[in-house]
Design a protein around this motif. Structure first.
Motif, short mmCIF file in Angstrom:
data_model
loop_
_atom_site.label_atom_id
_atom_site.label_comp_id
_atom_site.label_asym_id
_atom_site.label_seq_id
_atom_site.Cartn_x
_atom_site.Cartn_y
_atom_site.Cartn_z
N ARG A 3 23.28 -4.50 -7.12
CA ARG A 3 22.87 -3.17 -7.07
C ARG A 3 21.59 -3.15 -7.49
O ARG A 3 20.77 -4.31 -8.06
CB ARG A 3 23.46 -2.41 -8.44
CG ARG A 3 24.86 -2.33 -8.16
CD ARG A 3 25.32 -1.62 -9.60
NE ARG A 3 26.76 -1.70 -9.55
CZ ARG A 3 27.81 -1.37 -10.40
NH1 ARG A 3 27.11 -0.94 -11.69
NH2 ARG A 3 28.71 -1.28 -10.23
N THR A 5 18.03 -0.65 -8.68
CA THR A 5 17.50 0.92 -9.11
C THR A 5 16.06 0.88 -9.00
O THR A 5 15.37 0.20 -9.58
CB THR A 5 17.92 1.06 -10.31
OG1 THR A 5 19.39 1.13 -10.66
CG2 THR A 5 17.52 2.63 -10.92
N VAL A 24 19.06 8.71 3.04
CA VAL A 24 20.08 8.86 1.98
C VAL A 24 21.70 9.21 2.46
O VAL A 24 22.58 8.70 2.31
CB VAL A 24 19.91 9.49 0.73
CG1 VAL A 24 20.82 9.49 -0.27
CG2 VAL A 24 18.62 8.79 0.11
N THR A 31 26.69 -0.51 2.43
CA THR A 31 25.70 -0.14 1.66
C THR A 31 26.07 1.43 1.18
O THR A 31 26.31 2.23 1.97
CB THR A 31 24.46 -0.04 2.10
OG1 THR A 31 24.13 -1.61 2.41
CG2 THR A 31 23.22 -0.07 1.04
N ARG A 32 25.71 1.64 -0.18
CA ARG A 32 25.95 2.97 -0.80
C ARG A 32 24.58 3.41 -1.43
O ARG A 32 24.02 2.68 -2.45
CB ARG A 32 27.00 3.35 -1.66
CG ARG A 32 27.23 4.72 -1.98
CD ARG A 32 28.48 4.68 -2.84
NE ARG A 32 28.98 3.59 -3.35
CZ ARG A 32 29.99 3.49 -4.28
NH1 ARG A 32 30.41 4.27 -4.74
NH2 ARG A 32 30.26 2.33 -4.53
N VAL A 33 24.10 4.62 -0.98
CA VAL A 33 22.69 4.80 -1.47
C VAL A 33 22.82 6.25 -2.14
O VAL A 33 23.20 7.16 -1.80
CB VAL A 33 21.64 4.74 -0.59
CG1 VAL A 33 20.22 5.28 -1.15
CG2 VAL A 33 21.17 3.28 0.17
N ARG A 34 22.11 6.50 -3.68
CA ARG A 34 22.43 7.62 -4.28
C ARG A 34 20.58 7.60 -4.69
O ARG A 34 20.09 6.89 -5.02
CB ARG A 34 23.04 7.65 -5.34
CG ARG A 34 23.54 8.87 -5.69
CD ARG A 34 24.51 9.10 -6.90
NE ARG A 34 23.95 9.05 -8.20
CZ ARG A 34 24.19 8.47 -9.24
NH1 ARG A 34 25.02 7.62 -9.17
NH2 ARG A 34 23.57 8.72 -10.31
N LEU A 44 15.94 5.84 -6.90
CA LEU A 44 16.67 5.42 -6.05
C LEU A 44 17.82 4.52 -6.36
O LEU A 44 17.35 3.40 -6.86
CB LEU A 44 15.87 5.01 -4.72
CG LEU A 44 16.66 4.89 -3.42
CD1 LEU A 44 17.00 6.23 -2.78
CD2 LEU A 44 15.59 4.10 -2.38
N ARG A 45 19.09 4.70 -6.21
CA ARG A 45 20.03 3.68 -6.45
C ARG A 45 20.59 3.10 -5.24
O ARG A 45 21.31 3.68 -4.55
CB ARG A 45 21.12 4.21 -7.38
CG ARG A 45 20.58 4.48 -8.72
CD ARG A 45 21.41 5.19 -9.73
NE ARG A 45 20.85 5.64 -11.08
CZ ARG A 45 20.07 6.66 -11.24
NH1 ARG A 45 19.97 7.60 -10.39
NH2 ARG A 45 19.73 6.69 -12.47
N VAL A 46 20.60 1.84 -5.02
CA VAL A 46 21.35 1.24 -3.96
C VAL A 46 22.32 0.18 -4.47
O VAL A 46 22.12 -0.62 -5.22
CB VAL A 46 20.17 0.33 -3.08
CG1 VAL A 46 20.81 -0.37 -1.79
CG2 VAL A 46 19.09 1.25 -2.88
N ALA A 57 18.81 -3.02 3.18
CA ALA A 57 18.41 -1.46 2.78
C ALA A 57 17.23 -1.52 1.78
O ALA A 57 16.74 -0.55 2.07
CB ALA A 57 19.82 -1.33 1.98
N TYR A 61 14.33 1.05 2.68
CA TYR A 61 13.79 2.43 1.78
C TYR A 61 12.40 1.93 1.36
O TYR A 61 11.52 2.92 1.16
CB TYR A 61 14.79 2.40 0.55
CG TYR A 61 15.85 3.14 1.13
CD1 TYR A 61 15.96 4.64 1.00
CD2 TYR A 61 17.08 2.76 1.78
CE1 TYR A 61 16.90 5.47 1.49
CE2 TYR A 61 18.08 3.45 2.02
CZ TYR A 61 18.02 4.77 2.01
OH TYR A 61 19.12 5.39 2.34
#
Length: 80
Positions: A3, A5, A24, A31-34, A44-46, A57, A61
């Motif tokens: 992860r 941030t 996003v 991959t999951r991005v928030r 941004l949290r990856v 990712a 970004y």
């Protein structure tokens, strides 16, 4: 699960937010991005299934953020 941030404080937060929002929402393999707003900035949290996916990712970004910042600076100079 790896992860990362990223906390971005910028005078161009609204423009960067607008540029990143479509990305996003996009499906990125493994991959999951928030993305959230935080005190006038962006968080941004990856999260990825492996380090390679996380690196890819983050590179994408960070490139989009840099381009958004450069455009914001150019536009700001023209109006300033």
């Amino acid at each position: 699960m790896p992860r990362a941030t990223l906390r971005l404080a910028t005078p161009h937060a609204q423009a960067v937010w607008g540029a990143l929002c479509p990305e996003v929402g996009r499906e990125i393999p493994r991959t999951r991005v928030r993305m959230d707003r935080d005190d006038g900035g962006i968080v941004l949290r990856v999260e990825a299934s492996d380090l390679g996916a996380l690196r890819a990712a983050l590179n994408s970004y960070l490139r989009w953020i840099r381009i958004s910042e450069e455009i914001g600076n150019m536009v700001g100079e023209q109006h300033g």
